[in-house]
Design a protein around this motif. Structure first.
Motif, PDB file in Angstrom:
ATOM      1  N   ILE A 541       0.873  -1.232   0.002  1.00 23.29           N
ATOM      2  CA  ILE A 541      -0.149  -0.173  -0.006  1.00 23.29           C
ATOM      3  C   ILE A 541       0.896   1.297   0.129  1.00 23.29           C
ATOM      4  CG2 ILE A 541      -1.630   1.141   1.385  1.00 23.29           C
ATOM      5  CD1 ILE A 541      -2.985  -1.639   2.105  1.00 23.29           C
ATOM      6  N   ARG A 542       1.910   1.209   0.784  1.00 25.93           N
ATOM      7  CA  ARG A 542       2.861   2.422   0.836  1.00 25.93           C
ATOM      8  C   ARG A 542       3.754   2.656  -0.718  1.00 25.93           C
ATOM      9  NH1 ARG A 542       5.616   0.904   6.629  1.00 25.93           N
ATOM     10  NH2 ARG A 542       3.971   1.751   7.958  1.00 25.93           N
ATOM     11  N   THR A 543       3.584   1.464  -1.339  1.00 23.98           N
ATOM     12  CA  THR A 543       4.283   1.598  -2.646  1.00 23.98           C
ATOM     13  C   THR A 543       3.223   2.232  -3.825  1.00 23.98           C
ATOM     14  OG1 THR A 543       5.334  -0.332  -2.128  1.00 23.98           O
ATOM     15  CG2 THR A 543       5.228   0.214  -4.547  1.00 23.98           C
ATOM     16  N   MET A 544       1.995   2.104  -3.466  1.00 24.88           N
ATOM     17  CA  MET A 544       1.012   2.946  -4.172  1.00 24.88           C
ATOM     18  C   MET A 544       0.970   4.371  -4.097  1.00 24.88           C
ATOM     19  SD  MET A 544      -0.361   0.321  -5.957  1.00 24.88           S
ATOM     20  CE  MET A 544       0.976  -0.562  -5.948  1.00 24.88           C
ATOM     21  N   ALA A 545       0.644   5.181  -5.102  1.00 20.81           N
ATOM     22  CA  ALA A 545       0.438   6.438  -4.865  1.00 20.81           C
ATOM     23  C   ALA A 545      -0.702   6.697  -4.433  1.00 20.81           C
ATOM     24  CB  ALA A 545       0.242   6.937  -6.600  1.00 20.81           C
ATOM     25  N   LYS A 546      -0.924   7.925  -3.735  1.00 19.43           N
ATOM     26  CA  LYS A 546      -2.356   8.253  -3.163  1.00 19.43           C
ATOM     27  C   LYS A 546      -3.268   8.697  -3.884  1.00 19.43           C
ATOM     28  CE  LYS A 546      -0.641   8.256   1.531  1.00 19.43           C
ATOM     29  NZ  LYS A 546      -1.037   7.361   2.403  1.00 19.43           N
ATOM     30  N   ALA A 547      -4.570   8.045  -3.670  1.00 23.78           N
ATOM     31  CA  ALA A 547      -5.722   8.786  -4.652  1.00 23.78           C
ATOM     32  C   ALA A 547      -6.020  10.232  -3.955  1.00 23.78           C
ATOM     33  CB  ALA A 547      -6.879   7.567  -4.541  1.00 23.78           C
ATOM     34  N   THR A 548      -6.394  10.934  -5.116  1.00 24.09           N
ATOM     35  CA  THR A 548      -6.866  12.337  -4.665  1.00 24.09           C
ATOM     36  C   THR A 548      -7.946  12.628  -5.750  1.00 24.09           C
ATOM     37  OG1 THR A 548      -5.133  13.104  -6.515  1.00 24.09           O
ATOM     38  CG2 THR A 548      -4.198  12.916  -4.060  1.00 24.09           C
ATOM     39  N   TYR A 549      -8.372  13.753  -5.629  1.00 20.45           N
ATOM     40  CA  TYR A 549      -9.364  14.522  -6.230  1.00 20.45           C
ATOM     41  C   TYR A 549      -8.773  15.430  -7.167  1.00 20.45           C
ATOM     42  CZ  TYR A 549     -12.396  12.584  -2.644  1.00 20.45           C
ATOM     43  OH  TYR A 549     -13.186  11.660  -1.892  1.00 20.45           O
ATOM     44  N   ASN A 594     -16.066  26.877 -14.415  1.00 19.08           N
ATOM     45  CA  ASN A 594     -14.673  27.059 -14.472  1.00 19.08           C
ATOM     46  C   ASN A 594     -13.576  25.831 -13.615  1.00 19.08           C
ATOM     47  OD1 ASN A 594     -12.122  28.384 -12.924  1.00 19.08           O
ATOM     48  ND2 ASN A 594     -12.944  29.963 -14.547  1.00 19.08           N
ATOM     49  N   MET A 595     -12.858  25.625 -14.620  1.00 18.97           N
ATOM     50  CA  MET A 595     -11.835  24.477 -14.414  1.00 18.97           C
ATOM     51  C   MET A 595     -10.724  24.767 -12.985  1.00 18.97           C
ATOM     52  SD  MET A 595     -11.147  21.475 -15.280  1.00 18.97           S
ATOM     53  CE  MET A 595     -11.275  21.367 -17.218  1.00 18.97           C
ATOM     54  N   LYS A 596     -10.405  26.336 -13.119  1.00 23.42           N
ATOM     55  CA  LYS A 596      -9.356  26.515 -12.006  1.00 23.42           C
ATOM     56  C   LYS A 596     -10.166  26.645 -10.700  1.00 23.42           C
ATOM     57  CE  LYS A 596      -6.186  30.280 -10.821  1.00 23.42           C
ATOM     58  NZ  LYS A 596      -5.808  31.685 -11.336  1.00 23.42           N
ATOM     59  N   ASN A 597     -11.364  27.055 -10.700  1.00 25.00           N
ATOM     60  CA  ASN A 597     -12.179  27.166  -9.286  1.00 25.00           C
ATOM     61  C   ASN A 597     -12.537  25.780  -8.856  1.00 25.00           C
ATOM     62  OD1 ASN A 597     -11.925  29.917  -9.526  1.00 25.00           O
ATOM     63  ND2 ASN A 597     -13.990  30.082 -10.054  1.00 25.00           N
ATOM     64  N   LEU A 598     -12.759  24.797  -9.686  1.00 26.28           N
ATOM     65  CA  LEU A 598     -13.090  23.263  -9.517  1.00 26.28           C
ATOM     66  C   LEU A 598     -11.906  22.885  -8.969  1.00 26.28           C
ATOM     67  CD1 LEU A 598     -15.314  21.552  -9.319  1.00 26.28           C
ATOM     68  CD2 LEU A 598     -14.870  20.722 -11.593  1.00 26.28           C
ATOM     69  N   GLU A 599     -10.715  23.068  -9.544  1.00 25.54           N
ATOM     70  CA  GLU A 599      -9.335  22.449  -9.317  1.00 25.54           C
ATOM     71  C   GLU A 599      -9.063  22.790  -7.842  1.00 25.54           C
ATOM     72  OE1 GLU A 599      -6.108  19.838  -9.171  1.00 25.54           O
ATOM     73  OE2 GLU A 599      -7.902  19.666 -10.566  1.00 25.54           O
ATOM     74  N   SER A 600      -9.146  23.905  -7.702  1.00 23.35           N
ATOM     75  CA  SER A 600      -9.018  24.415  -6.438  1.00 23.35           C
ATOM     76  C   SER A 600      -9.642  23.725  -5.028  1.00 23.35           C
ATOM     77  CB  SER A 600      -9.327  25.991  -6.236  1.00 23.35           C
ATOM     78  OG  SER A 600      -9.012  26.688  -4.818  1.00 23.35           O
ATOM     79  N   ALA A 601     -10.940  23.466  -5.514  1.00 21.09           N
ATOM     80  CA  ALA A 601     -12.049  22.452  -4.566  1.00 21.09           C
ATOM     81  C   ALA A 601     -11.547  21.482  -4.374  1.00 21.09           C
ATOM     82  CB  ALA A 601     -13.356  22.985  -4.962  1.00 21.09           C
TER      83      ALA A 601
END
Length: 717
Positions: A541-549, A594-601
């Protein structure tokens, strides 16, 4: 880097990555001139395109005044160049550093050169002209441009003329001086939250004021609130938000039901943990006239009640997730919403957002649709109740549950055949009394009932992501929230393959994604019920990347899905609320947000998820320490779960509690730490303690304040 050690290169490396390697090299070799060939050789630029790229990068860095070109083709990193910006990170052990805003490597800052900066402060710094003997590059803070809010949790010690907050924070090695008129009624032995107000240049300790008294140290509520406060998480719900929730009606009107598909006549039920109150998903099932099966995944329609920008929405965004400590849940939404109005409770009409599937007998999805619906749950099952029906074939709605399980097993089989990785770890749980005292440890095992629900939630999440993200031809998909999981780091995979080899296992580290996934699954299957199972799963599990949004869809490696999102838990996850709103907008033909605002969230939600997970782990560590504090002197068999320069971490086989055998207690020899091979070796005896080795220990010391357990090694004769 006086020997010009080569930096690993990649023939497919992008220009930005190559530029970072060049900057890192000059940062660690200031004041010395280097020519183009030396730089190319050091960053391992081998082919002609890369060498041309190096020339361009050197010219650009010179134009930016980052480098000085002494004569044609010879460059130097100028120590006297302009002041740089960065973020300061303080450590209690004195190993402070500044994180340059240009993304280059952290730079060490000694205490005397720190200007009393605190973690998170924005600073201006310069590179020190003088270095300590044998040290790497150092920085000196010349200005603090923006102070980060600084609050610390600790225990008060009140004297007749003054008071201190005694902290165990890793970022602060000094206790905080608190004037008596800033105590807010706090007394000796009570835990409190203190905000630093100033740190005079000639003072050894920072000054602060109490902003909240949490209660007497050692009491369960106090300690749980202290853990939350330590991570900057809320431990009470704002009254104004609760009042806003109290004003929301729990009765449904004709307008509420408008344009909703009615599932109240279809068999529907929830399956949740025994102690759950927030039922945010339900399943419905019925057989169609053509013999196929219609399965509905119904999710609480939270965004029908929580409008964008409202006081409830702002608080939910700020929290981003519910937090699950050992003995309590800190909800993202007010209790009236999460446990009553939105919760899909039995025998109550409820609004939901649903994904409805038509499946054949082989669990092939023939058709799906996404609809706003109204449902009425017929039964609330616990996982244990549903599992009993699956095992015995008898009970309420047994035909429906058995059919859902049959379909889920087929979906699961297809998912693994497609490359999904089968991580199935046992979760450590505590049985606690009414005062929060841990009585015993048990392991939560995921059985067929858990997997049934999981499989249909995965299917719904994937279907929603494909609905928005999978577009035809050259069309560009609208901005959306994806749950992404990157490929594992090749270097970590190679390290893991080397580690498991000593247990007799093999792991493929090269090949297609599917080949590597199948190799991981084969390993996970081989280690089942073996002593090393938990350890190897942890390392994997530590070898895997972290899942993110993220709005940037790179797919989900662990699930082997090209499109994936989180749609199924809006009561406890804010990204799911964002997905519901975007889905509603796009289904109505709305334009992309807006993509930028959504990425910030997305970034905020990912950060809060990590913070909540850290608090959850801290609560487990506290309960483990509390559990073992009543077992001092007892001996247990365990396995070495971590090897560091300060000692050996050991996980007890019986209860999975972890503690440290300090290096100072290995007193039969001088042991040297070998980071590469996960071991320590005795200089004289050549005795080796390696990650994964079985070991017997005795509970020696427990420090509840530090949530730390020390073990003593029981040596075999």
């Amino acid at each position: 880097m006086s020997k010009n050690k080569k930096i690993k290169g990649d023939p497919r490396m992008k220009k930005d990555e190559m530029r970072q390697l060049v900057r890192n090299f000059f940062n660690t070799n200031p004041g010395r001139p280097y020519n183009y060939k030396q730089i190319a050789r050091t960053v391992n630029a081998k082919n002609d395109p890369q060498k041309i790229m190096i020339s361009q990068i050197l010219a650009e860095l010179t134009a930016d005044s980052y480098l000085t070109e002494l004569d044609p083709g010879r460059y130097k990193y100028d120590l006297k160049r302009k002041v740089q910006e960065g973020i300061f990170e303080r450590r209690s052990n004195g190993k402070n550093h500044v994180l340059p805003c240009d993304g280059s490597d952290p730079i060490f800052v000694s205490d005397e050169n720190s200007l009393r900066a605190m973690s998170g402060d924005k600073v201006n710094y310069v590179i020190c002209l003088k270095r300590r003997r044998g040290s790497d590059i150092e920085a000196e803070i010349v200005e603090i441009t923006e102070r980060a809010p600084q609050t610390f949790v600790g225990t008060l010690e009140v004297k007749s003329q003054y008071a201190f907050l005694l902290t165990e924070n890793r970022s602060l090695g000094n206790d905080i001086f608190v004037p008596l008129d800033k105590l807010k009624g706090g007394k000796t032995g009570e835990k409190a939250i203190v905000s630093i107000t100033e740190w005079p240049e000639n003072a050894k300790n920072p000054y602060g004021e109490v902003i909240a008294v949490l209660g007497k140290a050692g009491k369960n509520d106090t300690e749980m609130h202290a853990i939350l406060a330590e991570f900057g998480l809320p431990y009470v719900y704002p009254k104004n938000v609760e009042k806003a929730a109290d004003k929301i009606s729990d009765s449904l009107t004709k307008d509420d039901l408008k344009d909703r598909e009615d599932f109240r006549g279809v068999t529907t039920f929830t399956i949740d943990p025994r102690d759950a109150k927030d039922f945010d998903d339900a399943l419905s099932i019925r057989q169609l006239n053509n013999g196929h099966w219609e399965v509905g995944v119904h999710i609480a329609d939270v965004t029908h009640y929580v409008t964008p920008g409202s006081v409830i929405d702002r608080e939910a965004y700020k929290r981003a997730t519910s937090i699950y400590l050992v003995d309590r849940t800190i909800p993202m939404l007010p209790e009236r919403l999460c446990n009553q109005i939105c919760s899909l409770r039995p025998d109550e009409d409820k609004l939901s957002f649903s994904v409805i599937f038509e499946l054949d007998s082989k669990a092939d999805v023939l058709h799906s649709r996404i609809r706003r619906t109204i449902i009425r749950s017929d039964r609330r099952f616990t996982y244990e109740e549903a599992q009993e029906i699956i095992e015995n074939g008898k009970g309420d709605y047994c035909v429906e549950i058995l059919k859902l399980n049959e379909l889920a097993e087929q979906l699961r089989e297809k998912r693994f055949a497609g490359g999904s990785i089968n991580f199935d770890r046992h979760e450590v749980k505590f049985e606690i009394d009414e005062n929060g005292k841990p009585l015993s440890v048990y392991f939560k095992v995921s059985k067929e009932a858990n997997k049934l629900v999981e499989e249909f939630m995965l299917l719904a999440n994937r279907t929603v992501a494909e609905y928005v993200g999978k577009v035809a031809g050259n069309r560009i998909a609208k901005a959306f929230v994806y749950r992404v999981h990157d490929l594992p780091d090749p270097e970590k995979m190679n390290t893991m393959a080397t580690f498991i080899r000593r247990f007799g296992y093999r792991l493929r580290t090269e090949g297609t994604k599917g080949q590597i996934s199948r190799s991981i699954n084969s390993l996970l299957e081989d280690i089942q019920n073996k002593p090393e199972e938990n350890l190897i799963e942890t390392v994997a599990i530590r070898t895997m990347a972290k899942a993110t949004y993220s709005t940037k869809n790179i797919g989900h490696y662990g699930l082997s899905f090209d499109y994936y999102t989180h749609f199924t838990s809006p009561i406890r996850r804010y990204p799911d609320m964002m997905v519901h709103r975007l889905l509603e907008k796009y289904m109505a033909g709305g334009r992309s947000v807006n993509m930028k605002n959504l990425e910030s969230a997305c970034k905020h939600s990912s950060e809060m998820e990590l913070t909540a997970a850290s608090a959850e782990r801290a609560s487990i560590k506290y309960k483990q320490a509390e559990f073992l504090s009543e077992r001092l002197g007892q001996e247990y068999d365990g396995v070495i779960s971590g090897v560091t320069e300060w000692g050996l971490y050991v996980e007890i086989n019986e209860n999975k509690c972890e503690g440290l055998v300090p290096m100072r207690d290995l007193d039969d020899d001088y042991y040297e730490f070998d980071e590469k091979n996960y071991c320590v070796t005795g200089r004289s005896t050549h005795k080796v303690y390696r990650l994964g080795d079985p070991i017997r220990i005795q509970i020696a010391r427990v420090d509840m304040e530090k949530k730390q357990v020390d073990f003593a090694l029981i040596r075999t004769k």
